[in-house]
Motif scaffolding. Structure first.
Motif, PDB file in Angstrom:
ATOM      1  N   ALA A 122       0.830  -1.209   0.000  1.00 48.70           N
ATOM      2  CA  ALA A 122       0.000   0.000   0.000  1.00 48.70           C
ATOM      3  C   ALA A 122       0.861   1.254   0.000  1.00 48.70           C
ATOM      4  O   ALA A 122       0.539   2.241  -0.670  1.00 48.70           O
ATOM      5  CB  ALA A 122      -0.931  -0.005   1.208  1.00 48.70           C
ATOM      6  N   THR A 123       1.965   1.238   0.737  1.00 52.88           N
ATOM      7  CA  THR A 123       2.858   2.398   0.767  1.00 52.88           C
ATOM      8  C   THR A 123       3.523   2.606  -0.582  1.00 52.88           C
ATOM      9  O   THR A 123       3.623   3.738  -1.066  1.00 52.88           O
ATOM     10  CB  THR A 123       3.930   2.211   1.859  1.00 52.88           C
ATOM     11  OG1 THR A 123       3.277   2.036   3.110  1.00 52.88           O
ATOM     12  CG2 THR A 123       4.839   3.419   1.930  1.00 52.88           C
ATOM     13  N   LEU A 124       3.983   1.533  -1.192  1.00 54.53           N
ATOM     14  CA  LEU A 124       4.656   1.667  -2.485  1.00 54.53           C
ATOM     15  C   LEU A 124       3.693   2.073  -3.598  1.00 54.53           C
ATOM     16  O   LEU A 124       4.086   2.776  -4.525  1.00 54.53           O
ATOM     17  CB  LEU A 124       5.366   0.363  -2.845  1.00 54.53           C
ATOM     18  CG  LEU A 124       6.572   0.032  -1.970  1.00 54.53           C
ATOM     19  CD1 LEU A 124       7.119  -1.343  -2.320  1.00 54.53           C
ATOM     20  CD2 LEU A 124       7.645   1.089  -2.112  1.00 54.53           C
ATOM     21  N   ILE A 125       2.429   1.659  -3.505  1.00 51.45           N
ATOM     22  CA  ILE A 125       1.449   2.045  -4.531  1.00 51.45           C
ATOM     23  C   ILE A 125       1.113   3.531  -4.423  1.00 51.45           C
ATOM     24  O   ILE A 125       1.010   4.228  -5.417  1.00 51.45           O
ATOM     25  CB  ILE A 125       0.172   1.190  -4.399  1.00 51.45           C
ATOM     26  CG1 ILE A 125       0.455  -0.219  -4.903  1.00 51.45           C
ATOM     27  CG2 ILE A 125      -0.986   1.801  -5.182  1.00 51.45           C
ATOM     28  CD1 ILE A 125      -0.681  -1.188  -4.699  1.00 51.45           C
ATOM     29  N   HIS A 126       0.959   4.037  -3.186  1.00 54.71           N
ATOM     30  CA  HIS A 126       0.544   5.420  -2.989  1.00 54.71           C
ATOM     31  C   HIS A 126       1.716   6.367  -2.800  1.00 54.71           C
ATOM     32  O   HIS A 126       1.508   7.548  -2.516  1.00 54.71           O
ATOM     33  CB  HIS A 126      -0.398   5.534  -1.791  1.00 54.71           C
ATOM     34  CG  HIS A 126      -1.707   4.844  -2.040  1.00 54.71           C
ATOM     35  ND1 HIS A 126      -2.624   5.319  -2.956  1.00 54.71           N
ATOM     36  CD2 HIS A 126      -2.246   3.731  -1.518  1.00 54.71           C
ATOM     37  CE1 HIS A 126      -3.667   4.505  -2.978  1.00 54.71           C
ATOM     38  NE2 HIS A 126      -3.461   3.520  -2.121  1.00 54.71           N
ATOM     39  N   LEU A 127       2.933   5.896  -2.974  1.00 52.90           N
ATOM     40  CA  LEU A 127       4.099   6.741  -2.770  1.00 52.90           C
ATOM     41  C   LEU A 127       4.195   7.884  -3.793  1.00 52.90           C
ATOM     42  O   LEU A 127       4.460   9.016  -3.409  1.00 52.90           O
ATOM     43  CB  LEU A 127       5.379   5.907  -2.798  1.00 52.90           C
ATOM     44  CG  LEU A 127       6.659   6.633  -2.471  1.00 52.90           C
ATOM     45  CD1 LEU A 127       6.609   7.108  -1.021  1.00 52.90           C
ATOM     46  CD2 LEU A 127       7.862   5.769  -2.704  1.00 52.90           C
ATOM     47  N   PRO A 128       3.966   7.641  -5.092  1.00 50.78           N
ATOM     48  CA  PRO A 128       4.070   8.764  -6.048  1.00 50.78           C
ATOM     49  C   PRO A 128       3.071   9.896  -5.768  1.00 50.78           C
ATOM     50  O   PRO A 128       3.340  11.050  -6.081  1.00 50.78           O
ATOM     51  CB  PRO A 128       3.789   8.125  -7.393  1.00 50.78           C
ATOM     52  CG  PRO A 128       4.122   6.705  -7.220  1.00 50.78           C
ATOM     53  CD  PRO A 128       3.795   6.389  -5.785  1.00 50.78           C
ATOM     54  N   ASP A 129       1.927   9.582  -5.165  1.00 54.47           N
ATOM     55  CA  ASP A 129       0.945  10.623  -4.873  1.00 54.47           C
ATOM     56  C   ASP A 129       1.422  11.540  -3.752  1.00 54.47           C
ATOM     57  O   ASP A 129       1.041  12.711  -3.703  1.00 54.47           O
ATOM     58  CB  ASP A 129      -0.393   9.985  -4.443  1.00 54.47           C
ATOM     59  CG  ASP A 129      -1.005   9.164  -5.562  1.00 54.47           C
ATOM     60  OD1 ASP A 129      -0.665   9.413  -6.735  1.00 54.47           O
ATOM     61  OD2 ASP A 129      -1.805   8.276  -5.256  1.00 54.47           O
ATOM     62  N   SER A 130       2.264  11.030  -2.853  1.00 50.40           N
ATOM     63  CA  SER A 130       2.677  11.823  -1.702  1.00 50.40           C
ATOM     64  C   SER A 130       3.959  12.619  -1.956  1.00 50.40           C
ATOM     65  O   SER A 130       4.324  13.434  -1.127  1.00 50.40           O
ATOM     66  CB  SER A 130       2.891  10.899  -0.494  1.00 50.40           C
ATOM     67  OG  SER A 130       3.958  10.005  -0.754  1.00 50.40           O
ATOM     68  N   LEU A 131       4.623  12.377  -3.062  1.00 47.59           N
ATOM     69  CA  LEU A 131       5.856  13.114  -3.351  1.00 47.59           C
ATOM     70  C   LEU A 131       5.538  14.523  -3.823  1.00 47.59           C
ATOM     71  O   LEU A 131       4.523  14.756  -4.496  1.00 47.59           O
ATOM     72  CB  LEU A 131       6.667  12.383  -4.428  1.00 47.59           C
ATOM     73  CG  LEU A 131       7.253  11.038  -4.031  1.00 47.59           C
ATOM     74  CD1 LEU A 131       7.931  10.385  -5.218  1.00 47.59           C
ATOM     75  CD2 LEU A 131       8.224  11.194  -2.883  1.00 47.59           C
TER      76      LEU A 131
END
Length: 57
Positions: A46-55
Motif C-alpha cells: 500500500a505504501t509503495l502504490i501510494h508513494l508517487p501521490d505523496s511526493l
C-alpha cells in the motif's frame, strides 16, 4: 520510503518462516508467519502504490 523497504524485507522473511513452519508442521508458526506476511505485506504494498501521490511536484 525506507519504512516500506523494511516492511517488504520483513514480509519476505515471513514467507520463508511460513514455509519452514509448514515443513515442520508447526501450527503456531504458520499462524504467526501468515499473519506477519499479511500485515507487513499489506502496508508495504500500500505504501509503495501510494508513494508517487505523496511526493512533492
Amino acid at each position: 520510503m525506507g519504512t516500506a523497504i523494511i516492511f517488504l524485507l520483513v514480509a519476505l522473511l515471513a514467507v520463508f518462516g511460513s514455509i519452514s513452519a509448514l515443513k515442520n508442521k508447526n501450527i503456531l508458526g504458520i499462524l504467526f508467519g501468515v499473519g506477519t506476511l499479511a500485515v507487513f505485506g499489506f502496508f508495504a504494498i500500500a505504501t509503495l502504490i501510494h508513494l508517487p501521490d505523496s511526493l512533492p511536484k
